[in-house]
Design a protein around this motif. Sequence first.
Motif, short mmCIF file in Angstrom:
data_model
loop_
_atom_site.label_atom_id
_atom_site.label_comp_id
_atom_site.label_asym_id
_atom_site.label_seq_id
_atom_site.Cartn_x
_atom_site.Cartn_y
_atom_site.Cartn_z
N ASP A 184 14.99 8.13 0.08
CA ASP A 184 15.55 6.78 0.08
C ASP A 184 14.55 5.79 -0.51
O ASP A 184 14.93 4.88 -1.26
CB ASP A 184 15.91 6.35 1.50
N CYS A 185 13.28 5.97 -0.20
CA CYS A 185 12.23 5.09 -0.74
C CYS A 185 12.13 5.23 -2.26
O CYS A 185 11.84 4.25 -2.96
CB CYS A 185 10.89 5.40 -0.09
N LEU A 186 12.36 6.43 -2.77
CA LEU A 186 12.30 6.63 -4.22
C LEU A 186 13.29 5.75 -4.97
O LEU A 186 13.01 5.30 -6.08
CB LEU A 186 12.58 8.10 -4.57
N ARG A 187 14.44 5.49 -4.34
CA ARG A 187 15.43 4.61 -4.98
C ARG A 187 14.83 3.22 -5.25
O ARG A 187 15.04 2.64 -6.30
CB ARG A 187 16.67 4.48 -4.11
N GLU A 188 14.08 2.71 -4.30
CA GLU A 188 13.45 1.40 -4.45
C GLU A 188 12.30 1.47 -5.44
O GLU A 188 12.07 0.53 -6.21
CB GLU A 188 12.98 0.88 -3.09
N ILE A 189 11.56 2.57 -5.44
CA ILE A 189 10.46 2.73 -6.39
C ILE A 189 10.98 2.70 -7.82
O ILE A 189 10.44 2.02 -8.69
CB ILE A 189 9.67 4.03 -6.10
N ILE A 190 12.06 3.44 -8.07
CA ILE A 190 12.65 3.47 -9.42
C ILE A 190 13.15 2.08 -9.82
O ILE A 190 12.96 1.64 -10.94
CB ILE A 190 13.79 4.51 -9.49
N LYS A 191 13.78 1.38 -8.88
CA LYS A 191 14.25 0.02 -9.15
C LYS A 191 13.05 -0.88 -9.50
O LYS A 191 13.14 -1.72 -10.38
CB LYS A 191 15.01 -0.52 -7.95
N GLY A 192 11.92 -0.68 -8.82
CA GLY A 192 10.72 -1.47 -9.09
C GLY A 192 10.19 -1.27 -10.49
O GLY A 192 9.63 -2.17 -11.10
N LYS A 193 10.39 -0.08 -11.04
CA LYS A 193 9.96 0.19 -12.42
C LYS A 193 10.70 -0.72 -13.39
O LYS A 193 10.12 -1.28 -14.32
CB LYS A 193 10.21 1.65 -12.79
N TYR A 194 11.97 -0.90 -13.16
CA TYR A 194 12.78 -1.72 -14.07
C TYR A 194 12.56 -3.21 -13.87
O TYR A 194 12.78 -3.99 -14.78
CB TYR A 194 14.26 -1.36 -13.92
N THR A 195 12.11 -3.61 -12.69
CA THR A 195 11.83 -5.03 -12.46
C THR A 195 10.34 -5.33 -12.60
O THR A 195 9.92 -6.46 -12.38
CB THR A 195 12.31 -5.45 -11.06
N ASN A 196 9.56 -4.31 -12.95
CA ASN A 196 8.13 -4.45 -13.17
C ASN A 196 7.41 -5.04 -11.95
O ASN A 196 6.65 -5.99 -12.08
CB ASN A 196 7.86 -5.27 -14.43
N THR A 197 7.68 -4.47 -10.78
CA THR A 197 7.03 -4.92 -9.56
C THR A 197 6.44 -3.74 -8.80
O THR A 197 6.95 -2.64 -8.88
CB THR A 197 8.03 -5.68 -8.66
N VAL A 198 5.36 -4.03 -8.09
CA VAL A 198 4.76 -2.98 -7.27
C VAL A 198 5.07 -3.19 -5.79
O VAL A 198 4.62 -2.43 -4.95
CB VAL A 198 3.22 -2.91 -7.47
#
Length: 152
Positions: free
Chosen positions: A71-85
């Motif tokens: 479930d956390c990976l979904r947010e990590i991938i989304k962070g890649k596209y929004t350029n956020t850590v």
Amino acid sequence: MVKSFQGVRMVESKTPAQPILVKDHMSTNLVTFRPEDTIDQVMEILTKRKISGAPVVDESGGLVGIISEVDCLREIIKGKYTNTVRFPAQVKDLMTKEVMTLSPDISLFDAAQKFLDYQIRRFPVLREGRLVGQISLSDVVRAFPKLKHTTW
């Protein structure tokens, strides 16, 4: 004439074997999360505790979901596209809400079959609707080498 000597034999007990139950092998000191917790908090705790997921409970301690590394990976991938850590999404937005559970009184063999059937890594354990523990695939696998052959 040849005589045979077989030596002393161990006599198996006639008492029936005790069932091997989930309650004897489940974890009871659980890490839990709240629906309002952030994915940042979840990832920090999962990493620190070296676990891959945990139950999500409401204010009264009732089970409302389960959150995992996947479930956390979904947010990590989304962070890649929004350029956020940072991962500010809340647990309630990413957790699995329809959670399969087990009773503490089912056999470990039945639990093992459920792990195979549903291909998930953990089951919250409920007694009368209350969260009393969790059993993971690893808990089941670790239990069997410790069992004596006579308990099978």
